[in-house]
Write a protein that holds these residues in place. Structure first.
Motif, PDB file in Angstrom:
ATOM      1  N   LEU A 454      -6.013 -44.724 -64.560  1.00 51.40           N
ATOM      2  CA  LEU A 454      -7.122 -44.193 -63.668  1.00 51.40           C
ATOM      3  C   LEU A 454      -7.753 -42.956 -64.017  1.00 51.40           C
ATOM      4  CD1 LEU A 454      -5.086 -44.913 -60.293  1.00 51.40           C
ATOM      5  CD2 LEU A 454      -6.215 -46.614 -61.714  1.00 51.40           C
ATOM      6  N   GLN A 455      -7.006 -42.243 -64.910  1.00 53.75           N
ATOM      7  CA  GLN A 455      -7.538 -40.990 -65.477  1.00 53.75           C
ATOM      8  C   GLN A 455      -8.929 -40.855 -65.866  1.00 53.75           C
ATOM      9  OE1 GLN A 455      -3.974 -39.518 -67.784  1.00 53.75           O
ATOM     10  NE2 GLN A 455      -3.972 -37.838 -66.450  1.00 53.75           N
ATOM     11  N   ALA A 456      -9.339 -41.715 -66.753  1.00 53.11           N
ATOM     12  CA  ALA A 456     -10.745 -41.568 -67.471  1.00 53.11           C
ATOM     13  C   ALA A 456     -11.515 -42.016 -66.330  1.00 53.11           C
ATOM     14  CB  ALA A 456     -10.872 -42.744 -68.588  1.00 53.11           C
ATOM     15  N   ALA A 457     -11.434 -42.879 -65.299  1.00 50.73           N
ATOM     16  CA  ALA A 457     -12.278 -43.220 -64.261  1.00 50.73           C
ATOM     17  C   ALA A 457     -12.658 -41.877 -63.675  1.00 50.73           C
ATOM     18  CB  ALA A 457     -11.812 -44.205 -63.619  1.00 50.73           C
ATOM     19  N   VAL A 458     -11.831 -41.295 -63.167  1.00 49.23           N
ATOM     20  CA  VAL A 458     -12.044 -40.057 -62.363  1.00 49.23           C
ATOM     21  C   VAL A 458     -12.890 -39.276 -62.906  1.00 49.23           C
ATOM     22  CG1 VAL A 458     -10.078 -38.499 -62.636  1.00 49.23           C
ATOM     23  CG2 VAL A 458     -11.013 -38.608 -60.459  1.00 49.23           C
ATOM     24  N   VAL A 459     -12.477 -38.791 -64.347  1.00 50.39           N
ATOM     25  CA  VAL A 459     -13.214 -37.843 -65.136  1.00 50.39           C
ATOM     26  C   VAL A 459     -14.920 -38.373 -65.221  1.00 50.39           C
ATOM     27  CG1 VAL A 459     -13.542 -36.916 -67.431  1.00 50.39           C
ATOM     28  CG2 VAL A 459     -11.365 -37.149 -66.392  1.00 50.39           C
ATOM     29  N   TYR A 460     -15.148 -39.627 -65.562  1.00 47.18           N
ATOM     30  CA  TYR A 460     -16.279 -40.219 -65.562  1.00 47.18           C
ATOM     31  C   TYR A 460     -17.208 -40.076 -64.132  1.00 47.18           C
ATOM     32  CZ  TYR A 460     -19.876 -43.819 -65.406  1.00 47.18           C
ATOM     33  OH  TYR A 460     -21.184 -44.262 -65.432  1.00 47.18           O
ATOM     34  N   LEU A 461     -16.573 -40.348 -63.039  1.00 48.11           N
ATOM     35  CA  LEU A 461     -17.309 -40.304 -61.767  1.00 48.11           C
ATOM     36  C   LEU A 461     -17.281 -38.763 -61.389  1.00 48.11           C
ATOM     37  CD1 LEU A 461     -15.296 -43.089 -59.705  1.00 48.11           C
ATOM     38  CD2 LEU A 461     -17.572 -43.002 -60.933  1.00 48.11           C
ATOM     39  N   ALA A 462     -16.539 -37.979 -62.074  1.00 48.91           N
ATOM     40  CA  ALA A 462     -16.732 -36.414 -61.690  1.00 48.91           C
ATOM     41  C   ALA A 462     -17.811 -35.847 -62.707  1.00 48.91           C
ATOM     42  CB  ALA A 462     -15.424 -35.705 -62.089  1.00 48.91           C
ATOM     43  N   SER A 463     -18.170 -36.467 -63.720  1.00 45.17           N
ATOM     44  CA  SER A 463     -19.090 -35.740 -64.963  1.00 45.17           C
ATOM     45  C   SER A 463     -20.495 -36.225 -64.528  1.00 45.17           C
ATOM     46  CB  SER A 463     -18.596 -36.258 -66.071  1.00 45.17           C
ATOM     47  OG  SER A 463     -18.950 -37.547 -66.456  1.00 45.17           O
ATOM     48  N   GLU A 464     -21.672 -35.564 -65.556  1.00 43.35           N
ATOM     49  CA  GLU A 464     -22.733 -35.947 -65.336  1.00 43.35           C
ATOM     50  C   GLU A 464     -23.083 -37.227 -66.068  1.00 43.35           C
ATOM     51  OE1 GLU A 464     -24.986 -34.009 -69.244  1.00 43.35           O
ATOM     52  OE2 GLU A 464     -24.157 -32.660 -67.801  1.00 43.35           O
ATOM     53  N   ALA A 465     -22.330 -37.723 -66.387  1.00 42.40           N
ATOM     54  CA  ALA A 465     -22.646 -39.075 -67.196  1.00 42.40           C
ATOM     55  C   ALA A 465     -22.762 -40.212 -66.251  1.00 42.40           C
ATOM     56  CB  ALA A 465     -21.563 -39.479 -68.184  1.00 42.40           C
ATOM     57  N   SER A 466     -22.036 -39.994 -64.843  1.00 41.79           N
ATOM     58  CA  SER A 466     -22.260 -40.984 -63.943  1.00 41.79           C
ATOM     59  C   SER A 466     -23.284 -40.683 -62.788  1.00 41.79           C
ATOM     60  CB  SER A 466     -20.830 -41.356 -63.346  1.00 41.79           C
ATOM     61  OG  SER A 466     -20.448 -39.900 -62.553  1.00 41.79           O
ATOM     62  N   ASP A 467     -24.167 -39.797 -63.237  1.00 39.34           N
ATOM     63  CA  ASP A 467     -25.298 -39.211 -62.304  1.00 39.34           C
ATOM     64  C   ASP A 467     -25.933 -40.305 -61.706  1.00 39.34           C
ATOM     65  OD1 ASP A 467     -24.287 -36.603 -62.534  1.00 39.34           O
ATOM     66  OD2 ASP A 467     -26.292 -36.197 -63.519  1.00 39.34           O
ATOM     67  N   TYR A 468     -26.097 -41.390 -62.022  1.00 38.16           N
ATOM     68  CA  TYR A 468     -26.979 -42.594 -61.521  1.00 38.16           C
ATOM     69  C   TYR A 468     -26.169 -43.532 -60.773  1.00 38.16           C
ATOM     70  CZ  TYR A 468     -31.143 -45.595 -61.267  1.00 38.16           C
ATOM     71  OH  TYR A 468     -32.235 -46.027 -60.582  1.00 38.16           O
ATOM     72  N   MET A 469     -24.830 -43.148 -60.646  1.00 41.44           N
ATOM     73  CA  MET A 469     -23.938 -44.042 -59.907  1.00 41.44           C
ATOM     74  C   MET A 469     -23.676 -43.301 -58.606  1.00 41.44           C
ATOM     75  SD  MET A 469     -20.177 -45.498 -60.837  1.00 41.44           S
ATOM     76  CE  MET A 469     -20.665 -46.512 -62.108  1.00 41.44           C
ATOM     77  N   THR A 470     -23.664 -44.148 -57.453  1.00 38.37           N
ATOM     78  CA  THR A 470     -23.398 -43.856 -56.100  1.00 38.37           C
ATOM     79  C   THR A 470     -23.204 -45.139 -55.501  1.00 38.37           C
ATOM     80  OG1 THR A 470     -23.949 -42.080 -54.385  1.00 38.37           O
ATOM     81  CG2 THR A 470     -25.807 -43.743 -55.098  1.00 38.37           C
ATOM     82  N   GLY A 471     -22.270 -44.637 -54.274  1.00 35.11           N
ATOM     83  CA  GLY A 471     -21.808 -45.884 -53.335  1.00 35.11           C
ATOM     84  C   GLY A 471     -21.036 -46.852 -54.181  1.00 35.11           C
ATOM     85  N   HIS A 472     -20.376 -46.764 -55.261  1.00 37.00           N
ATOM     86  CA  HIS A 472     -19.857 -47.678 -55.999  1.00 37.00           C
ATOM     87  C   HIS A 472     -18.343 -47.704 -55.772  1.00 37.00           C
ATOM     88  CE1 HIS A 472     -19.193 -50.665 -59.380  1.00 37.00           C
ATOM     89  NE2 HIS A 472     -18.375 -49.984 -59.953  1.00 37.00           N
ATOM     90  N   ASN A 473     -17.848 -48.974 -55.845  1.00 36.34           N
ATOM     91  CA  ASN A 473     -16.413 -49.184 -55.675  1.00 36.34           C
ATOM     92  C   ASN A 473     -15.753 -49.626 -57.006  1.00 36.34           C
ATOM     93  OD1 ASN A 473     -13.772 -49.408 -54.714  1.00 36.34           O
ATOM     94  ND2 ASN A 473     -13.848 -51.457 -54.001  1.00 36.34           N
ATOM     95  N   LEU A 474     -15.417 -48.655 -57.992  1.00 35.45           N
ATOM     96  CA  LEU A 474     -14.689 -48.925 -59.246  1.00 35.45           C
ATOM     97  C   LEU A 474     -13.232 -49.547 -59.047  1.00 35.45           C
ATOM     98  CD1 LEU A 474     -15.270 -48.923 -62.345  1.00 35.45           C
ATOM     99  CD2 LEU A 474     -14.650 -46.515 -62.274  1.00 35.45           C
ATOM    100  N   VAL A 475     -13.134 -50.658 -59.369  1.00 38.03           N
ATOM    101  CA  VAL A 475     -11.801 -51.456 -59.160  1.00 38.03           C
ATOM    102  C   VAL A 475     -11.190 -51.410 -60.620  1.00 38.03           C
ATOM    103  CG1 VAL A 475     -10.674 -53.660 -58.532  1.00 38.03           C
ATOM    104  CG2 VAL A 475     -12.970 -52.834 -57.364  1.00 38.03           C
ATOM    105  N   ILE A 476      -9.921 -50.994 -60.426  1.00 39.50           N
ATOM    106  CA  ILE A 476      -9.159 -50.939 -61.728  1.00 39.50           C
ATOM    107  C   ILE A 476      -7.858 -51.547 -61.337  1.00 39.50           C
ATOM    108  CG2 ILE A 476      -7.952 -49.419 -63.455  1.00 39.50           C
ATOM    109  CD1 ILE A 476     -10.089 -47.307 -62.672  1.00 39.50           C
ATOM    110  N   GLU A 477      -7.512 -52.713 -61.521  1.00 37.32           N
ATOM    111  CA  GLU A 477      -6.260 -53.450 -61.033  1.00 37.32           C
ATOM    112  C   GLU A 477      -5.897 -54.689 -61.828  1.00 37.32           C
ATOM    113  OE1 GLU A 477      -8.761 -55.573 -61.423  1.00 37.32           O
ATOM    114  OE2 GLU A 477      -8.582 -56.849 -59.585  1.00 37.32           O
ATOM    115  N   GLY A 478      -6.304 -54.773 -63.244  1.00 40.56           N
ATOM    116  CA  GLY A 478      -5.729 -55.432 -64.150  1.00 40.56           C
ATOM    117  C   GLY A 478      -6.103 -56.721 -63.735  1.00 40.56           C
TER     118      GLY A 478
END
Length: 483
Positions: A454-478
Motif C-alpha cells: 500500500l505504500q506506493a499508493a499513499v505516496v502517489y496520492l500525497a504527491s503532485e503527480a496525483s493533482d488531477y485525482m480527487t474523490g477517488h477510491n483506490l482499491v488494492i485487494e489482489g
C-alpha cells in the motif's frame, strides 16, 4: 548514495574493494568486474564464494572491449560505472559506455586516478600514463553530455563557491569540518589519493539539437511537468504530513513511506508509546518525525493534534486519516454500543480529521487528504460478520467523494485507499488459520496484502503527480472484489 543495483568495474579494483561494494548492494544487486588479465586470481574468487555477497559478483576476464561489446549485446545498463584512468584505452572505454547507453538515466561514472597525485597538472610531463590520463580528462571536460566533480587530496581546500569548475580538493582538516561530513555520508570509503572524478549526464539544454529521423515533440511529456522527471514529481520534500493510527500496521507503513519520500511525519496513535516507537524508527532513517497521542473520535483531541503539528512545522500539507477499528458480530446481535463505537472512530473521527486539516489546507490553497476505507466498502467480506465496519467504510468512501468534489477548486484533493485483507500479527493466531485459508480461496492473487503493498499508493496520492485525482477510491485487494 544513489542506491545502485548494477555496477560495472573497468580496471584493476582489488578483490576486497569489490566485496566491500557488494556488501552494500541489495540482494538483487550485481557487480560486473572486467579486466584484461586474471589479476584477481583464483584466491579472490574463493573469497567471494565464502561470502554471502559473493553471488552478486561476476568476474569477466579478457579484452575489455570485447566484454563491453558483450554487455551491450546483453542489453545491460548500470547505475555506477567505475573506470580506472590509469590503463591503456581508458578513453575508448569511457566513450563506449557513453556512446552505447550503458548508463541508466541517473547513473554516475566514477573515474579513478584522474589527478595522478597532481601530475596531470604539471608541465613538461613525458610519462605515457600521465599523458593518457590527461587525454581522458580532456575528453570528459569537452563532452557536452556530462558534468563532473573532481575529488583529490592536497594541501589546499577549495569549496565549490570558490571554484566554479567543480574541482574540489579535500585537504586535511580536523573532524567536524565540512569536508569530514562529506566523508561520513559515504557507505563505502574509496581511496582518492590519485583523484576521483564523479560524472553524470548533464540536463538536456532547451536548445539542444536532436538528430532523428522523426520529429521530436518538445512538450511537457518530453521535458517533464514543470521540468521535473516523473520520480521527482513523487517526492514530498518540504511537505508536512500526519498519519492517524500510525503506531502499527497500515499506518506504520504509511508513515515510513511518506517519510522516505521526503515528508516530515507526525505519527498519531491512541497509545502514545506506539506512536513514539514508530517515530523512533523514522528518526533512525533521518526522517523528521513527531509522536502524538489522540483519540480521533474526540474533537478536542483532533484539534490539539493539528495545533501541535502546526506549532512544530507551521502547517499541514498531507492528512493521512487511517485510524479505524473492527468489531465483529452477527447483525442481529450488533449492539448500539458496538455500532456507535465503530462509527465514532471510523467515520466521525475521520470526518473530524478531514475538517480540521481541511481548514488549514483551504486557507493555504493546497493540500492532500488520504482516507483509509476498505474493500468492505465495495463487497461484503465473508465469512466474518461485520455490519458496523462495512457500513462505516462505505461512509468513508462517500465522505471522500463529497469532499473531493467540494474542495478541488480550492486546491485540496481528497482521495481514499481501500485495502483488502492485510497480513498483520492480529490475524496470525492458530485459531484464525481456517479463516485465513478461506480468505485466500477468494483472492485471485493467492495471498493476503502486505502493508508494503500500500505504500506506493499513499505516496502517489500525497504527491503532485496525483493533482488531477480527487474523490477517488483506490482499491488494492489482489482482485478479491472482482470475484
Amino acid at each position: 548514495m544513489i542506491r545502485p543495483r548494477k555496477i560495472l568495474l573497468i580496471g584493476k579494483p582489488k578483490g576486497y574493494s569489490i566485496l566491500a561494494i557488494a556488501e552494500e548492494l541489495p540482494d538483487n544487486g550485481k557487480i560486473f568486474a572486467c579486466a584484461e588479465e586474471p589479476y584477481l586470481g583464483v584466491y579472490s574468487q574463493e573469497a567471494f564464494d565464502h561470502s554471502s555477497d559473493g553471488k552478486k559478483i561476476s568476474l569477466r576476464v579478457g579484452p575489455v572491449a570485447d566484454t563491453l561489446e558483450a554487455l551491450h549485446a546483453e542489453d545491460e545498463h548500470f547505475d555506477i560505472v567505475f573506470i580506472d584512468a590509469d590503463q591503456r584505452n581508458a578513453v575508448q572505454y569511457y566513450s563506449f559506455v557513453m556512446d552505447n547507453h550503458l548508463l541508466s538515466m541517473d547513473a554516475v561514472i566514477c573515474v579513478e586516478n584522474t589527478l595522478m597525485k597532481g601530475q596531470v597538472y604539471l608541465e613538461n610531463v613525458s610519462d605515457e600514463n600521465v599523458l593518457a590520463v590527461r587525454k581522458l580528462n580532456a575528453v570528459i571536460n569537452s563532452d557536452p553530455r556530462v558534468e563532473q566533480l573532481k575529488i583529490g587530496v592536497g594541501e589546499k581546500l577549495l569549496w565549490p563557491e570558490d571554484y566554479p569548475s567543480y574541482q574540489w580538493y579535500l585537504g586535511d582538516r580536523k573532524p567536524g569540518t565540512k569536508q569530514m561530513r562529506i566523508v561520513l555520508y559515504l557507505q563505502v570509503i574509496l581511496p582518492v589519493q590519485s583523484g576521483l572524478s564523479l560524472i553524470r549526464r548533464s540536463p538536456v539544454p532547451p536548445d539542444a539539437v536532436i538528430e532523428s529521423k522523426t520529429q521530436v515533440v518538445k512538450d511537457e511529456v518530453f521535458w517533464g511537468c514543470n521540468q521535473c522527471r516523473i520520480l521527482e514529481r513523487l517526492r514530498l520534500d518540504g511537505r508536512v504530513a500526519y498519519v492517524t493510527g500510525g503506531g502499527q500496521g497500515i499506518g506504520r507503513a504509511f508513515a515510513h513511506a511518506l517519510g522516505e519520500a521526503g515528508a516530515k511525519v507526525a505519527v498519531v496513535d491512541l497509545v502514545l508509546a506506539k506512536a513514539e516507537a514508530v517515530a523512533c524508527e523514522l528518526s533512525l532513517k533521518g526522517i523528521k518525525s513527531l509522536a502524538l497521542a489522540a483519540d480521533v473520535s474526540k474533537p478536542e483531541d483532533v484539534q490539539r493534534m493539528v495545533d501541535a503539528i502546526v506549532a512544530r512545522w507551521g502547517t499541514v500539507h498531507i492528512a493521512c486519516n487511517n485510524a479505524g477499528i473492527n468489531l465483529n458480530s452477527a447483525s442481529e446481535e450488533t449492539s448500539l454500543e458496538e455500532w456507535d463505537k465503530t462509527f465514532n472512530v471510523n467515520l466521525r473521527g475521520l470526518f473530524l480529521c478531514c475538517q480540521a486539516a481541511g481548514r488549514i489546507m483551504l486557507n493555504q490553497g493546497y493540500g492532500k487528504i488520504i482516507n483509509t476505507a476498505s474493500m468492505a466498502s465495495l463487497i461484503v467480506p465473508h465469512p466474518q460478520k461485520q455490519l458496523a465496519y462495512n457500513a462505516s467504510k462505505a461512509g468513508v468512501v462517500k465522505l471522500t467523494q463529497t469532499l473531493g468534489t467540494e474542495w478541488i477548486d480550492r486546491g485540496v484533493k481528497v482521495n481514499c485507499i481501500s485495502p483488502g485483507i492485510v497480513d498483520t500479527p492480529l490475524i496470525r493466531s492458530q485459531e484464525l488459520r481456517p479463516l485465513v485459508r478461506r480468505w485466500l480461496a477468494d483472492i485471485p492473487a493467492g495471498r493476503l496484502a502486505q502493508p508494503t503493498d500500500l505504500q506506493a499508493a499513499v505516496v502517489y496520492l500525497a504527491s503532485e503527480a496525483s493533482d488531477y485525482m480527487t474523490g477517488h477510491n483506490l482499491v488494492i485487494e489482489g482482485g478479491q472484489s472482482l470475484w
